[in-house]
Design a protein around this motif. Structure first.
Motif, short mmCIF file in Angstrom:
data_model
loop_
_atom_site.label_atom_id
_atom_site.label_comp_id
_atom_site.label_asym_id
_atom_site.label_seq_id
_atom_site.Cartn_x
_atom_site.Cartn_y
_atom_site.Cartn_z
N LYS A 7 0.85 -1.19 0.00
CA LYS A 7 0.00 0.00 0.00
C LYS A 7 0.89 1.24 0.00
O LYS A 7 1.96 1.26 0.61
N GLY A 8 0.43 2.31 -0.67
CA GLY A 8 1.24 3.51 -0.80
C GLY A 8 1.75 4.07 0.50
O GLY A 8 2.94 4.41 0.63
N ASN A 9 0.87 4.21 1.49
CA ASN A 9 1.30 4.77 2.78
C ASN A 9 2.40 3.93 3.41
O ASN A 9 3.37 4.46 3.97
N GLU A 10 2.26 2.61 3.35
CA GLU A 10 3.24 1.73 3.99
C GLU A 10 4.55 1.71 3.21
O GLU A 10 5.63 1.66 3.80
N ALA A 11 4.46 1.76 1.88
CA ALA A 11 5.68 1.80 1.06
C ALA A 11 6.46 3.08 1.34
O ALA A 11 7.70 3.07 1.43
N LEU A 12 5.75 4.19 1.48
CA LEU A 12 6.40 5.47 1.80
C LEU A 12 7.11 5.38 3.15
O LEU A 12 8.26 5.83 3.30
N SER A 142 2.68 7.49 -8.57
CA SER A 142 2.57 6.05 -8.41
C SER A 142 3.17 5.67 -7.07
O SER A 142 3.88 6.47 -6.44
N VAL A 143 2.90 4.45 -6.62
CA VAL A 143 3.48 4.00 -5.36
C VAL A 143 5.00 3.90 -5.51
O VAL A 143 5.74 4.25 -4.58
N GLN A 144 5.48 3.45 -6.67
CA GLN A 144 6.93 3.39 -6.88
C GLN A 144 7.55 4.78 -6.78
O GLN A 144 8.61 4.96 -6.18
N GLU A 145 6.88 5.76 -7.35
CA GLU A 145 7.43 7.11 -7.29
C GLU A 145 7.34 7.68 -5.87
O GLU A 145 8.20 8.47 -5.47
N LEU A 146 6.32 7.31 -5.12
CA LEU A 146 6.28 7.67 -3.71
C LEU A 146 7.56 7.22 -3.02
O LEU A 146 8.19 7.98 -2.27
N VAL A 147 7.95 5.98 -3.28
CA VAL A 147 9.16 5.41 -2.68
C VAL A 147 10.40 6.18 -3.14
O VAL A 147 11.22 6.62 -2.34
N LEU A 149 10.77 9.16 -4.45
CA LEU A 149 10.86 10.56 -4.07
C LEU A 149 11.12 10.77 -2.59
O LEU A 149 11.57 11.85 -2.18
N VAL A 150 10.86 9.75 -1.77
CA VAL A 150 11.20 9.87 -0.34
C VAL A 150 12.71 10.02 -0.19
O VAL A 150 13.20 10.87 0.57
N TYR A 151 13.48 9.19 -0.89
CA TYR A 151 14.94 9.30 -0.84
C TYR A 151 15.38 10.69 -1.29
O TYR A 151 16.22 11.33 -0.65
N ASP A 152 14.80 11.14 -2.41
CA ASP A 152 15.17 12.46 -2.93
C ASP A 152 14.79 13.56 -1.95
O ASP A 152 15.51 14.55 -1.80
N PRO A 178 3.05 -2.94 -7.02
CA PRO A 178 4.38 -3.52 -6.78
C PRO A 178 5.44 -2.44 -6.75
O PRO A 178 5.42 -1.51 -7.57
N VAL A 179 6.36 -2.54 -5.80
CA VAL A 179 7.44 -1.56 -5.69
C VAL A 179 8.78 -2.28 -5.52
O VAL A 179 8.84 -3.42 -5.05
N VAL A 180 9.83 -1.59 -5.91
CA VAL A 180 11.19 -2.07 -5.72
C VAL A 180 11.92 -1.05 -4.85
O VAL A 180 11.90 0.15 -5.15
#
Length: 352
Positions: A7-12, A142-147, A149-152, A178-180
């Protein structure tokens, strides 16, 4: 690399831990509550500090304290909760303290509802607090981009000593994709020799403050901040242009709206309309460079938002009257369909 369905919140939240976040201070509010719930479970096990504050006001001031000590710190909320944090955000910008703030937007004004919206755009990009300040604003789609952009976000915060706001919405926070989690090389960032960590071999202790009672000193400080913001505007504009090579018309949308608009663009192309999509990734600094790329051939622009028209003002400022700018929005938690946007694209072509 292994893909994980999250889920997006948890991936973030997971990405924040991996990006080096050591402290989180927040308060639950739908539709972002899974984010602090995940961190409450995971951060203590992985060397971090999680604290549910007694209020959003308390949470943002705890962020101020942790940021002043030089640690990577984050808070999150949803629209009305972010409103309560605005005074603290102004203080953070005035004191030049790096942190990450997450807003998973819901409908408003007031308590509104718990459905997705994009009506916090003005608050995010203009600064909902007092004074001349800016926060860097990142808008994932997207959820992947959520992930990613957190690093950035943490890196940009440290690089410019400035809060960074990740502006998502209820759909992105709640949807599963799905996220990596990619391994990232360490980035060369300026030392935090300003942090309040004791003398550490210095003759004097560091003092962090946003109070300047002498107006001459305060103006000097504001001009210093303004110079930093100019540097950010020059270096950090981010955007994506899809189907732009032969496009005569452009849809402009961010976040989840951009994904729906992309489907509408594909429908329009199947109907013979040469249309492209501009997707801002930084909402501040707003990616005016994207418009400079396409303006020589663009006949018109259509801005699509989950609001009654906020980002459209930045589109008009970027276009500078050189082409018509049209708007289509839904509000109060309503989400447009690709078919609705397709009809608006056809109207745009007919009017231009």
């Amino acid at each position: 690399m292994e893909k994980v369905l999250m889920k997006g919140n948890e991936a973030l939240a997971e990405a924040a831990i991996r990006a080096g976040c050591k402290c989180f201070f927040g308060y639950p509010i739908t539709p972002q509550s899974e984010l602090p719930a995940y961190l409450a479970r995971e951060m203590p096990k992985r060397g971090g500090v999680f604290l549910q504050a007694e209020s959003e006001v308390a949470a943002i001031n705890m962020v101020y304290g942790a940021a002043g000590a030089g640690v990577r710190v984050m808070t999150s909320s949803s629209s009305p909760g972010i409103s309560l944090k605005q005074e603290g955000i102004s203080y953070l910008c005035g004191a030049e303290l790096p942190c990450v703030i997450v807003n998973i937007m819901r409908g408003g004004p007031g308590l509104g509802d718990i459905q997705p919206a994009q009506s916090d755009y003005f608050q995010a990009t203009r600064g909902g607090g007092h004074g001349d300040y800016r926060t860097i604003v990142l808008a994932p789609s997207s959820v992947q981009e959520l992930v990613d952009l957190v690093y950035d976000a943490f890196d940009l915060a440290d690089m410019y000593r400035n809060p960074v706001l990740i502006l998502g919405d209820g759909i992105l926070g709640q949807m599963m994709e799905p996220v990596v989690f990619k391994e990232r090389p360490a980035r060369q960032l300026p030392p935090k020799d300003w942090a309040t960590t004791g003398k550490m071999g210095r003759q004097k202790t560091n003092v962090i403050n946003s109070l300047y009672l002498d107006p001459v000193k305060l103006e000097e400080h504001n001009l210093k901040l303004f110079k930093k913001y100019q540097e950010i505007e020059a270096k950090e504009q981010r955007y994506e242009i899809l189907n732009g090579d032969d496009a005569e018309y452009f849809v402009v949308a961010y976040g989840i709206c951009a994904r729906i608009a992309h489907a509408a663009v594909e429908m329009a192309r199947e109907d013979g309309i040469k249309v492209g999509l501009i997707r801002p990734i930084t909402l501040w600094p707003y990616p005016k460079k994207a418009f400079e790329e396409v303006l020589p051939k663009a006949k018109a622009f259509l801005t699509v938002e989950l609001s009654l028209g906020q980002m459209v003002e930045d589109v008009k400022l970027s276009v500078e009257g050189r082409a018509p700018v049209y708007f289509y929005g839904r509000t109060g938690g309503m989400v447009p369909t690709a078919e609705e946007i397709f009809e608006e694209i056809k109207k745009m072509r007919g009017l231009s």
